[in-house]
Design an enzyme around this catalytic site. Structure first.
Site: not given
Lengths: 197, 258
Positions: A77, A177, A179
């Site tokens: 990001c 993202h 994650e």
């Protein structure tokens, strides 16, 4: 394997740490130069504004450390945006690891930030995107972007086409993202961790 | 294409997930982390955790559950309730929340929206708005302290003026809770959401009233919202996530499949 997340004092450090740990890897969050240099894989996370983030990492001496790394580094990001040469957000010089600039998304009337799950439009053949197709969704949250270039690994469309991922030498970046992108995001993290140096 | 989001909302009280009707009479639904995991696996696009006691009790609430959720789930989540300062927000975000949502504290101090924006970025800053349609005055009015019926009070803001104001102050997303509809499962307040959409240039999330799959289809197609939030239909298994998402895909709404 020795995995390090660079402590950029930004907010999403623990979610990235948990994301790596869920895949069964141990990971250290640190701003210690030796520990970062000795890692096999390095994450450069970031959330927030580029100007403030560059100030914080400069105070910690992180730019010099990252610029000297030879092992694979994945920026996430804002971390990806910081890998480029310059960001319009705060008109700030970035790390200069991957050619390119960060500019506001020309959303063509669509709402900003670009926030939510989106698919990738073009995906280059790269170990980072092994097993990933145009049907997979990733979680994006951003208002600025890097235009597509020869360094682009994957693109995404939101008003304009922009780089969802960029790559130069040992430096990789993803705008989304991983994650927080369910199974497809976990696959990208795993691909990075299994990537040959 | 950017997908519309389906967002289960978990109201948290004293570390348990609860559900009330029209913001009242809360019953315990279950433990937070297993429910969060279940929803993530079912295909939810995002989760919102509202600590419904926090704002009205004016106390600092134990938020250790935030990091337990962040450890377990791989979709984004937002935490709301009792966040009054930049420091409160920092702690929640460091524990692994992706966004924080403020409601009553933003009404008390709109500058807080700007401070949060500058410190953490616009994408982290969600403003929740509790809006009530006043038939007598034929206007939408903003309420605060809705977590506690004894303290719930009308503010001087009308809903659409407040929506404009919070965007000026730097909000990255707005969740509009239509109080007349909350918990009654009669459908989202399409008329109000359409009006809100006209003045809202950041992502807009509909909240309050979901009771059937067609309510989701309507709110995406008619009110053009970016996400739809719902609680009881998921907690009580009135709607199955996979069936909801498949129906929306069949209806040509852009949705991330389960």
């Amino acid at each position: 394997m020795n995995v390090v997340i660079i402590d950029t004092s930004c907010a999403n450090l623990s979610s990235l740490k948990f994301g790596v740990e869920r895949l069964g890897y141990k990971v250290a969050v640190t701003d210690n130069a030796e520990q970062i240099k000795n890692a096999d894989k390095v994450f450069l996370p970031g959330v927030g504004a580029a100007g403030a983030a560059m100030r914080i990492i400069k105070e910690k001496g992180i730019p010099e450390i990252v610029q000297g790394l030879q092992q694979p580094v994945l920026g996430i990001c804002l971390g990806m945006q910081l890998m480029t040469e310059h960001s319009a957000e705060g008109n700030v010089d970035c790390l200069g690891l991957i050619p390119g600039n960060v500019r506001p998304i020309k959303a063509d009337g669509l709402r900003l930030p670009h926030m939510g799950w989106n698919t990738l439009t073009e995906i280059k053949d790269s170990p980072l995107f092994e097993g990933i197709s145009q049907q997979d969704y990733f979680y994006f949250v951003h208002s600025l972007c890097v235009a597509p270039s020869e360094y682009t690994l994957a693109t995404c469309d939101y008003g304009q086409t922009f780089s969802a991922s960029i790559h130069h030498k040992n430096f990789y970046g993803v705008q989304f993202h991983p994650e927080r992108s369910g199974k497809s995001g976990a696959r990208v993290i795993q691909n990075f961790l299994e990537m040959k140096a | 294409m950017l997908a519309r989001r389906i967002i289960p909302c978990l109201d948290v009280r004293d570390g348990k997930v609860v559900k009330g009707v029209k913001f009242r009479n809360h019953e315990i639904i279950g433990d937070i982390v297993p429910l969060a995991e279940k929803y993530a696996e079912m295909g939810a696009d995002e989760l919102v955790f509202y600590d419904i006691t926090a704002s009205s009790d004016s106390r600092v609430v134990d938020k250790a559950w935030v990091s337990r959720i962040a450890e377990q789930i791989d979709i984004p989540f937002c935490v709301a309730g009792g966040i009054k300062t930049v420091e409160d927000a920092r702690i929640i975000l460091e524990m692994g929340a992706d966004k924080i949502s403020i409601n009553s504290p933003a009404l008390a101090n709109p500058q807080l929206i700007t401070e949060l924006n500058e410190r953490f970025g616009q994408q982290c800053v969600v403003v929740g708005i509790d809006s009530y349609y006043n038939k007598e005055h034929n206007q939408y009015e903003v309420y605060q302290f809705t977590g506690d019926e004894k303290r719930t009070q009308k503010t001087s803001w009308t809903t659409f003026d407040w929506i404009k104001k919070v965007q000026e102050m730097g909000a990255g997303e707005i969740v509009l809770n239509c109080m007349n509809q909350d918990g009654v499962r009669q459908g989202y307040d399409i008329e109000q959401l359409k009006l809100a959409r006209e003045v809202c240039n950041v992502p807009l999330i509909a909240s309050g009233g979901a009771g059937a799959i067609e309510h989701f289809t309507d709110v995406f197609k008619l009110a053009d919202v970016d996400g739809a939030l719902a609680a009881s239909v998921f907690h009580k298994a009135v709607i199955a996530m996979d069936e909801l998402k498949q129906t929306l895909i069949n209806e040509k709404v852009e949705i991330r499949p389960c």
